[in-house]
Design an enzyme around this catalytic site. Structure first.
Site, PDB file in Angstrom:
ATOM      1  N   ASN A 287      10.293  32.650  31.965  1.00 12.15           N
ATOM      2  CA  ASN A 287      10.797  32.137  33.244  1.00 12.15           C
ATOM      3  C   ASN A 287      11.275  33.236  34.201  1.00 12.15           C
ATOM      4  OD1 ASN A 287      12.154  28.986  31.943  1.00 12.15           O
ATOM      5  ND2 ASN A 287      10.175  29.422  32.883  1.00 12.15           N
TER       6      ASN A 287
ATOM      7  N   ASP B 145      10.380  19.435  31.199  1.00 13.11           N
ATOM      8  CA  ASP B 145       9.415  19.924  32.192  1.00 13.11           C
ATOM      9  C   ASP B 145       9.349  18.961  33.377  1.00 13.11           C
ATOM     10  OD1 ASP B 145       7.527  21.578  33.255  1.00 13.11           O
ATOM     11  OD2 ASP B 145       5.905  20.958  31.923  1.00 13.11           O
TER      12      ASP B 145
HETATM   13  C1  FPP Z   1      10.984  22.985  33.868  1.00 16.05           C
HETATM   14  O1  FPP Z   1      10.605  22.440  35.090  1.00 16.05           O
HETATM   15  C2  FPP Z   1      12.381  23.331  33.852  1.00 16.05           C
HETATM   16  C3  FPP Z   1      12.910  24.590  33.753  1.00 16.05           C
HETATM   17  C4  FPP Z   1      12.122  25.821  33.646  1.00 16.05           C
HETATM   18  C5  FPP Z   1      14.345  24.802  33.746  1.00 16.05           C
HETATM   19  C6  FPP Z   1      15.082  23.708  33.068  1.00 16.05           C
HETATM   20  C7  FPP Z   1      16.496  23.872  33.265  1.00 16.05           C
HETATM   21  C8  FPP Z   1      17.346  22.883  33.481  1.00 16.05           C
HETATM   22  C9  FPP Z   1      17.050  21.440  33.581  1.00 16.05           C
HETATM   23  C10 FPP Z   1      18.748  23.240  33.548  1.00 16.05           C
HETATM   24  C11 FPP Z   1      19.340  23.179  32.186  1.00 16.05           C
HETATM   25  C12 FPP Z   1      20.742  23.304  32.323  1.00 16.05           C
HETATM   26  C13 FPP Z   1      21.638  23.311  31.336  1.00 16.05           C
HETATM   27  C14 FPP Z   1      23.059  23.319  31.704  1.00 16.05           C
HETATM   28  C15 FPP Z   1      21.265  23.291  29.908  1.00 16.05           C
HETATM   29  P1  FPP Z   1       9.549  23.212  35.946  1.00 16.05           P
HETATM   30  O2  FPP Z   1      10.284  23.988  36.979  1.00 16.05           O
HETATM   31  O3  FPP Z   1       8.655  24.019  35.076  1.00 16.05           O
HETATM   32  O4  FPP Z   1       8.773  22.028  36.592  1.00 16.05           O
HETATM   33  P2  FPP Z   1       7.278  22.025  37.104  1.00 16.05           P
HETATM   34  O5  FPP Z   1       6.412  22.212  35.901  1.00 16.05           O
HETATM   35  O6  FPP Z   1       7.142  20.678  37.723  1.00 16.05           O
HETATM   36  O7  FPP Z   1       7.149  23.142  38.103  1.00 16.05           O
END
Ligand code: FPP
Length: 238
Positions: free
Chosen positions: A66, A18
């Site tokens: 998502n 996250d």
């Molecule tokens: C959470 O941060 C992250 C996600 C919803 C996506 C995570 C995906 C990746 C890191 C890519 C993974 C890739 C591979 C190749 C496995 P957020 O966007 O919810 O952050 P926030 O809470 O600060 O908004």
């Protein structure tokens, strides 16, 4: 360099990655730049975990919820996966890592389904570690799909009605054959499970760190493992 010889390395680690959005926001960048940096963190982590002797590393890459994000962010994440699939394959092969995907892949575009299938097929015989990507994954959705498959087996006479152990049911989950996570890590300080591996994390030790996902590195991983090593696991016993 930290000496890890005396550490008890968890066999199975699961991570809720996250904070990509916040990482980008803090720098005045678009959210997808945070995801891009997040992918780099995943790449290094695969190598670090494989070298440390972790056997299963599961990451929450894309949840069933998502899809509710903006069209721009969702298509950005798809593009990122397209770009990273080849790198991931290379990294997996170099490190003897098997790749598996959990979640309902059927909702992804055809080319992404094909590259997931390729990742799994070409790394099937690797034994150093299994890297599990949870994509279009939700714990409730997984249990729902498992229940449907089980009901189908009962109606086909493959299973007997009224006889179902927890171990039997586990075999219908996407994680069939994999050990439950010993350690569940969540970054960026949030205290939620967010529909991740709800069945499998029944007895996992949970470690929350304030670090935003793109900043999560080997030093942070070792901190989490140290905290895990300080816990007494009782599995409901005394
Ligand atoms: C959470 O941060 C992250 C996600 C919803 C996506 C995570 C995906 C990746 C890191 C890519 C993974 C890739 C591979 C190749 C496995 P957020 O966007 O919810 O952050 P926030 O809470 O600060 O908004």
């Amino acid at each position: 360099m930290e000496d890890t010889r005396d550490m008890n390395i968890p066999q199975s680690i699961a991570i809720i990655m996250d904070g990509n959005g916040r990482w980008a926001q803090k720098r005045g960048l678009p959210r997808n730049m945070g995801h891009r940096e997040g992918c780099k963190a995943v790449e290094s982590l695969i190598e670090d975990c494989a070298r440390l002797g972790v056997k299963y590393l599961t990451v929450y890459a894309f949840s069933t919820e998502n899809w509710k994000r903006s069209e721009e962010e969702v298509s950005g994440l798809m593009q990122l996966f397209r770009y990273y699939a080849e790198r991931l394959l290379k990294k997996a092969k170099e490190n003897g890592v098997r790749v598996r995907m959990i979640g309902d892949r059927s909702r992804f575009p055809e080319d992404i389904i094909a590259s997931i299938n390729k990742l799994e097929a070409e790394t099937r015989d690797n034994t150093v570690m299994t890297f599990v990507m949870a994509a279009n994954y939700g714990g409730r959705d997984e249990i729902r799909r498992a229940a449907m498959r089980y009901a189908e087996d009962v109606s086909q006479g493959i299973r007997k009605k009224g006889e179902l152990s927890e171990a039997d049911f586990s075999e219908y989950l996407d994680t069939a054959g994999m050990p439950d996570p010993d350690l569940l890590i969540r970054t960026s300080g949030e205290l939620r499970l967010s529909n991740f591996l709800m069945w499998q994390c029944a007895y996992s030790e949970i470690v929350i760190t304030d670090v935003l996902w793109p900043d999560f590195d080997k030093a942070e991983l070792l901190e989490c493992i140290k905290e895990f090593n300080g816990r007494k696991r009782r599995f409901g016993g005394v």
